[in-house]
Scaffold this motif. Structure first.
Motif, PDB file in Angstrom:
ATOM      1  N   GLY A  74       0.831  -1.211   0.000  1.00  0.00           N
ATOM      2  CA  GLY A  74       0.000   0.000   0.000  1.00  0.00           C
ATOM      3  C   GLY A  74       0.863   1.256   0.000  1.00  0.00           C
ATOM      4  O   GLY A  74       0.639   2.175  -0.784  1.00  0.00           O
ATOM      5  N   ASP A  75       1.859   1.267   0.876  1.00  0.00           N
ATOM      6  CA  ASP A  75       2.694   2.465   1.009  1.00  0.00           C
ATOM      7  C   ASP A  75       3.615   2.671  -0.193  1.00  0.00           C
ATOM      8  O   ASP A  75       3.816   3.797  -0.645  1.00  0.00           O
ATOM      9  CB  ASP A  75       3.593   2.344   2.261  1.00  0.00           C
ATOM     10  CG  ASP A  75       2.776   2.297   3.546  1.00  0.00           C
ATOM     11  OD1 ASP A  75       1.621   2.748   3.531  1.00  0.00           O
ATOM     12  OD2 ASP A  75       3.304   1.796   4.566  1.00  0.00           O
ATOM     13  N   LEU A  76       4.206   1.564  -0.671  1.00  0.00           N
ATOM     14  CA  LEU A  76       5.241   1.718  -1.699  1.00  0.00           C
ATOM     15  C   LEU A  76       4.684   1.703  -3.120  1.00  0.00           C
ATOM     16  O   LEU A  76       5.234   2.352  -4.017  1.00  0.00           O
ATOM     17  CB  LEU A  76       6.302   0.615  -1.558  1.00  0.00           C
ATOM     18  CG  LEU A  76       7.077   0.585  -0.234  1.00  0.00           C
ATOM     19  CD1 LEU A  76       8.066  -0.566  -0.204  1.00  0.00           C
ATOM     20  CD2 LEU A  76       7.811   1.907  -0.008  1.00  0.00           C
ATOM     21  N   VAL A  77       3.616   0.923  -3.335  1.00  0.00           N
ATOM     22  CA  VAL A  77       3.116   0.780  -4.707  1.00  0.00           C
ATOM     23  C   VAL A  77       1.777   1.501  -4.896  1.00  0.00           C
ATOM     24  O   VAL A  77       1.619   2.324  -5.796  1.00  0.00           O
ATOM     25  CB  VAL A  77       2.946  -0.727  -5.074  1.00  0.00           C
ATOM     26  CG1 VAL A  77       2.512  -0.880  -6.522  1.00  0.00           C
ATOM     27  CG2 VAL A  77       4.228  -1.486  -4.810  1.00  0.00           C
ATOM     28  N   TRP A  78       0.850   1.162  -4.033  1.00  0.00           N
ATOM     29  CA  TRP A  78      -0.512   1.662  -4.212  1.00  0.00           C
ATOM     30  C   TRP A  78      -0.549   3.187  -4.182  1.00  0.00           C
ATOM     31  O   TRP A  78      -1.117   3.824  -5.073  1.00  0.00           O
ATOM     32  CB  TRP A  78      -1.390   1.077  -3.106  1.00  0.00           C
ATOM     33  CG  TRP A  78      -2.843   1.290  -3.250  1.00  0.00           C
ATOM     34  CD1 TRP A  78      -3.572   2.303  -2.689  1.00  0.00           C
ATOM     35  CD2 TRP A  78      -3.772   0.485  -3.976  1.00  0.00           C
ATOM     36  NE1 TRP A  78      -4.894   2.169  -3.016  1.00  0.00           N
ATOM     37  CE2 TRP A  78      -5.049   1.053  -3.800  1.00  0.00           C
ATOM     38  CE3 TRP A  78      -3.653  -0.669  -4.749  1.00  0.00           C
ATOM     39  CZ2 TRP A  78      -6.192   0.519  -4.373  1.00  0.00           C
ATOM     40  CZ3 TRP A  78      -4.799  -1.202  -5.315  1.00  0.00           C
ATOM     41  CH2 TRP A  78      -6.043  -0.620  -5.132  1.00  0.00           C
ATOM     42  N   VAL A  79       0.042   3.770  -3.185  1.00  0.00           N
ATOM     43  CA  VAL A  79      -0.020   5.236  -3.048  1.00  0.00           C
ATOM     44  C   VAL A  79       0.638   5.918  -4.257  1.00  0.00           C
ATOM     45  O   VAL A  79      -0.021   6.670  -4.983  1.00  0.00           O
ATOM     46  CB  VAL A  79       0.588   5.695  -1.702  1.00  0.00           C
ATOM     47  CG1 VAL A  79       0.778   7.203  -1.669  1.00  0.00           C
ATOM     48  CG2 VAL A  79      -0.305   5.257  -0.547  1.00  0.00           C
ATOM     49  N   PRO A  80       1.917   5.660  -4.538  1.00  0.00           N
ATOM     50  CA  PRO A  80       2.513   6.448  -5.629  1.00  0.00           C
ATOM     51  C   PRO A  80       1.995   6.097  -7.024  1.00  0.00           C
ATOM     52  O   PRO A  80       2.001   6.946  -7.902  1.00  0.00           O
ATOM     53  CB  PRO A  80       4.011   6.135  -5.521  1.00  0.00           C
ATOM     54  CG  PRO A  80       4.089   4.861  -4.772  1.00  0.00           C
ATOM     55  CD  PRO A  80       2.911   4.818  -3.861  1.00  0.00           C
ATOM     56  N   PHE A  81       1.537   4.858  -7.223  1.00  0.00           N
ATOM     57  CA  PHE A  81       1.172   4.481  -8.591  1.00  0.00           C
ATOM     58  C   PHE A  81      -0.336   4.504  -8.871  1.00  0.00           C
ATOM     59  O   PHE A  81      -0.732   4.335 -10.013  1.00  0.00           O
ATOM     60  CB  PHE A  81       1.782   3.114  -8.950  1.00  0.00           C
ATOM     61  CG  PHE A  81       3.279   3.194  -9.042  1.00  0.00           C
ATOM     62  CD1 PHE A  81       3.898   3.698 -10.179  1.00  0.00           C
ATOM     63  CD2 PHE A  81       4.082   2.831  -7.971  1.00  0.00           C
ATOM     64  CE1 PHE A  81       5.281   3.819 -10.252  1.00  0.00           C
ATOM     65  CE2 PHE A  81       5.458   2.941  -8.027  1.00  0.00           C
ATOM     66  CZ  PHE A  81       6.065   3.440  -9.173  1.00  0.00           C
ATOM     67  N   THR A  82      -1.142   4.678  -7.848  1.00  0.00           N
ATOM     68  CA  THR A  82      -2.573   4.847  -8.168  1.00  0.00           C
ATOM     69  C   THR A  82      -3.090   6.220  -7.726  1.00  0.00           C
ATOM     70  O   THR A  82      -4.009   6.741  -8.330  1.00  0.00           O
ATOM     71  CB  THR A  82      -3.475   3.746  -7.550  1.00  0.00           C
ATOM     72  OG1 THR A  82      -3.538   3.924  -6.141  1.00  0.00           O
ATOM     73  CG2 THR A  82      -3.017   2.355  -7.873  1.00  0.00           C
ATOM     74  N   TYR A  83      -2.470   6.791  -6.703  1.00  0.00           N
ATOM     75  CA  TYR A  83      -2.941   8.117  -6.274  1.00  0.00           C
ATOM     76  C   TYR A  83      -2.530   9.192  -7.294  1.00  0.00           C
ATOM     77  O   TYR A  83      -2.992  10.322  -7.226  1.00  0.00           O
ATOM     78  CB  TYR A  83      -2.376   8.476  -4.888  1.00  0.00           C
ATOM     79  CG  TYR A  83      -3.008   7.715  -3.731  1.00  0.00           C
ATOM     80  CD1 TYR A  83      -3.645   6.492  -3.897  1.00  0.00           C
ATOM     81  CD2 TYR A  83      -2.970   8.236  -2.437  1.00  0.00           C
ATOM     82  CE1 TYR A  83      -4.203   5.801  -2.834  1.00  0.00           C
ATOM     83  CE2 TYR A  83      -3.544   7.553  -1.363  1.00  0.00           C
ATOM     84  CZ  TYR A  83      -4.144   6.331  -1.576  1.00  0.00           C
ATOM     85  OH  TYR A  83      -4.699   5.648  -0.512  1.00  0.00           O
ATOM     86  N   THR A  84      -1.666   8.817  -8.215  1.00  0.00           N
ATOM     87  CA  THR A  84      -1.201   9.771  -9.231  1.00  0.00           C
ATOM     88  C   THR A  84      -1.989   9.640 -10.536  1.00  0.00           C
ATOM     89  O   THR A  84      -1.658  10.284 -11.528  1.00  0.00           O
ATOM     90  CB  THR A  84       0.288   9.500  -9.544  1.00  0.00           C
ATOM     91  OG1 THR A  84       0.438   8.090  -9.762  1.00  0.00           O
ATOM     92  CG2 THR A  84       1.193   9.923  -8.403  1.00  0.00           C
TER      93      THR A  84
END
Ligand SMILES: NC(=O)c1ccc[n+]([C@@H]2O[C@H](COP(=O)([O-])OP(=O)(O)OC[C@H]3O[C@@H](n4cnc5c(N)ncnc54)[C@H](OP(=O)(O)O)[C@@H]3O)[C@@H](O)[C@H]2O)c1
Ligand SMILES: CC(C)=CCC[C@@H](C)[C@H]1CC[C@H]2C3=C(CC[C@]12C)[C@@]1(C)CC[C@H](O)C(C)(C)[C@@H]1CC3
Length: 643
Positions: A487-497
């Motif tokens: 969640g912290d490393l992949v989900w946040v930077p690659f879907t919140y963008t």
């Protein structure tokens, strides 16, 4: 009254059969100990300076703890020094007033060590058993326990209470369901003692409330992983759910990245055309991700910024965290600016997005394997309550260890606050450059500027108030496993963008009035989000903060109180409300042509509704009837009068 407390304890405190059995097996015979089975003695109540009459049930030769039973049936494990013979005590007041009159509930004490306690805040034992005071030499000081009990503290207790009450002021109770009480926090904080208590479910409780009963971890440092209590109620769909999420979440990230690249990223185009496997992989991308994480780790360990204390752990210990997030984002911005100045083309991030995501996914999987492996060797008191089901896949997903650290480097805190969060801003910025490049613009579009600024504000605010993360669910309660690592490393930077990414290929011109309306919405959401989070954080850090003295609170048996006025009196999760309003403001700039930029909003509603219900059960388990009372006083969860 006594019964309701009793039943709350009986369902709250759970210890799995195996552990109970082991404990019993270990203590069949009573060795030469100070107290013997059947002795009636005085036992200190956890987190307080109060002693109650208890009966010794057994002594555990391994942990050197006595299992004692209070008059209401609550069983606890106490250390020898928390037990005293009844002869050293005298009853100051056995009568317990049932009066609810405000005058009678008011503390008259003005000494710093004096505190008030509302009768409903008493623990089960406090209610069922008569509180007794210890006769002591002159160094002891009286503490008034509301209008009912008066307890004398030992010299040691007095010192601790004084230390704790230095910056605490007294609050007067109000004749209201939501009364103010600050005594309980003072007492809990007065005793940051390790390994003292071990709450246990009464044996005759059966599985009265299996869905809500979560095990309380035994605080036995020497206990091995095998001795750790198993998680009984599993969220996220349990074991089957864990398999599903492990496969679905990474697939979903890759799917939306493939979608956002399409000219028409509509759901009608499902399933998307898959690129060849080698298109997912780029060793250089992996190199950049590793560099980025190492760079963030370096910034994190630099002796810049404050060392903040986390919330007390079950052991009473408080971990220290280097909260230099603001420094980290400023230093990162400077480094990125320097790189751009040197000719680095940041639009690489846009063109290699899929490969960067795959590389980060790989790192998150490796990290999760490491976390799971090390958790097998972690002492059981360092495991989170929810990630210890005994099922490898579930525990791998949910995370077992609460605060995995390499020396003082806290992996969960670092991952939650640094590479992904700051990476999110970096990616958004790269998308703005890519938009200008792709669309031949001299400056980013209004929509892109809004998305960039809004999300930058969100991240900077999170880093500015980094200390507040220490009172959130993730830091306090969740284990660190795949869910959070990914969640912290992949989900946040690659879907919140995705909104910024979407705007690169899907322009959405905005009129100035539309811009103004969206900005107002964002600011309104931000205001609610920030104020409510700060209020709770300030209250948890110092319940007697003079700035919060106008707020009403409900005491709970754990010693912590619950806010029932201010933001937390409007709905039970005002911070989620503000966050959702902000999420709306992030999607609006992208228009209504496609669902994809609304993905965050939809996901976020699901996430927060689920988090809210998870938190409700956790709090119900922790606070029992006080939580029910809070829910009655504040009936709506997130949106006033709606939900
Ligand atoms: N952008 C994202 O992806 C995202 C995702 C999730 C969350 N968030 C945001 O992160 C922030 C933290 O969220 P969170 O899920 O960790 O939940 P939270 O609301 O910060 O924390 C919940 C905890 O607060 C305490 N609490 C609840 N009611 C209280 C009351 N009335 N008085 C005092 N304390 C009370 C309880 O813990 P104790 O009683 O044990 O202290 C409860 O477990 C929120 O602003 C949320 O919107 C953002
Ligand atoms: C894998 C899936 C689907 C979920 C993992 C959830 C995880 C991405 C979020 C859980 C808590 C969130 C959170 C923030 C970011 C996203 C999470 C880690 C946060 C750091 C964002 C910035 C905010 O200011 C905050 C309040 C510090 C947030 C804290 C919670």
């Amino acid at each position: 009254m006594g019964n309701s407390h009793q039943s709350r304890f009986s369902t709250d405190i759970h210890i799995p059969y195996g552990t109970q059995q082991a404990s019993q097996e270990r203590s069949v015979t009573m060795p030469a100990t100070k107290y013997q089975t059947g002795d009636t003695v005085m036992g200190r109540w956890p987190g307080s300076s109060l002693y109650y009459e208890v009966k010794v049930l057994r002594f555990d030769t391994r942990s050197h703890l006595y299992t004692v039973i209070y008059k209401d049936g609550t069983e606890l494990e106490l250390r020898e020094q928390d037990i005293k013979t009844a002869s050293g005590f005298q009853t100051r007041s056995r009568s317990r007033s049932r009066s609810r009159s405000p005058g009678r509930r008011r503390s008259r004490s003005r000494s710093p060590a004096r505190t008030t306690r509302r009768s409903s805040s008493r623990t089960a034992a406090a209610v069922a058993a008569a509180a007794i005071t210890e006769s002591a030499p002159s160094t002891r000081r009286d503490i008034k326990l509301k209008d009912t009990l008066e307890v004398r503290l030992t010299q040691e207790d007095t010192k601790a209470a004084e230390n704790n009450s230095n910056n605490k002021h007294e609050k007067k109770e109000e004749n209201n369901t939501a009364s103010k009480v600050n005594e309980s926090e003072a007492k809990v904080e007065a005793e940051p003692v390790k390994n003292r208590y071990n709450l246990r479910r009464r044996k005759d409780d059966g599985d009265a409330k299996p869905a809500e009963s979560q095990p309380e971890q035994p605080e036995d440092k020497e206990a091995t992983v095998a001795a750790a209590p198993a998680s009984t109620s599993l969220d996220f769909g349990g074991k089957i759910g864990a398999y599903f999420w492990l496969l679905f979440l990474p697939a979903w990230v890759l799917f939306v990245i493939l979608q956002v690249n399409l000219e028409d990223p509509s759901l009608a185009n499902f399933p998307p055309q898959l690129p060849p496997l080698e298109a997912f992989w780029d060793a250089q991308a992996l190199g950049f991700v590793i560099l980025w994480i190492l760079f963030q780790a370096l910034l994190h360990v630099l002796p810049v910024g404050k060392l903040s204390e986390g919330m007390p752990l079950r052991s009473g210990e408080r971990l220290k965290y280097r909260t230099n997030g603001l420094f980290a984002i400023v230093a990162s911005a400077a480094a990125v600016a320097a790189a751009v100045y040197q000719g680095v083309d940041l639009t690489y991030i846009h063109s290699r997005f899929l490969q960067l995501a795959t590389a980060t996914l790989l790192i998150s999987v490796l990290l999760s394997i490491y976390l799971y492996t090390r958790s097998r060797y972690a002492p059981s008191d360092q495991l989170a309550l929810g990630g210890n089901s005994g099922n490898l896949v579930y525990d791998f997903f949910k995370g077992r260890e609460l605060n995995p650290r390499i020396k003082s480097f806290d992996l969960k805190f670092f991952c939650e606050m640094r590479p992904g969060l700051i990476g999110w801003c970096l990616i958004n910025f790269a998308m703005a450059l890519a938009e200008m490049k792709n669309q031949g613009l001299d400056a980013p579009s209004y929509a892109m500027i809004l998305v960039n600024l809004f999300q930058l504000l969100y991240v900077v605010d999170g880093l500015w108030n980094e200390e507040a993360i220490l009172t959130t669910m993730d830091l306090m309660h969740d284990g660190f496993g795949f869910m959070l690592a990914f969640g912290d490393l992949v989900w946040v930077p690659f879907t919140y963008t995705l909104q910024a990414y979407y705007l690169v290929g899907h322009p959405n011109p905005l009129s100035l009035p539309a811009v103004a309306a969206i900005v107002i919405l964002k600011l309104a959401g931000f205001y609610i989000f920030r104020k409510s989070n700060s209020e709770k954080n300030a209250f948890r850090r110092n319940p007697s903060d003079p700035k919060l003295s106008h707020l009403k609170t409900i005491p709970t048996a754990t010693g912590k109180s619950l806010l029932v006025s201010g933001w937390w009196g409007v709905v039970r999760h005002p911070n989620y409300l503000g966050d959702l309003i902000m999420a709306l403001a992030w999607s609006l700039p992208c228009g209504f042509n496609h669902l994809l930029p609304w993905y965050y909003m939809i996901y976020f509603i699901i996430l927060l509704v689920h988090r809210d219900s998870r938190d409700m059960s956790d709090c119900r388990r922790k606070y029992g009837s006080a939580w029910d009372k809070y829910c009655r006083t504040v009936p709506y969860r997130i949106i006033p009068r709606v939900y």
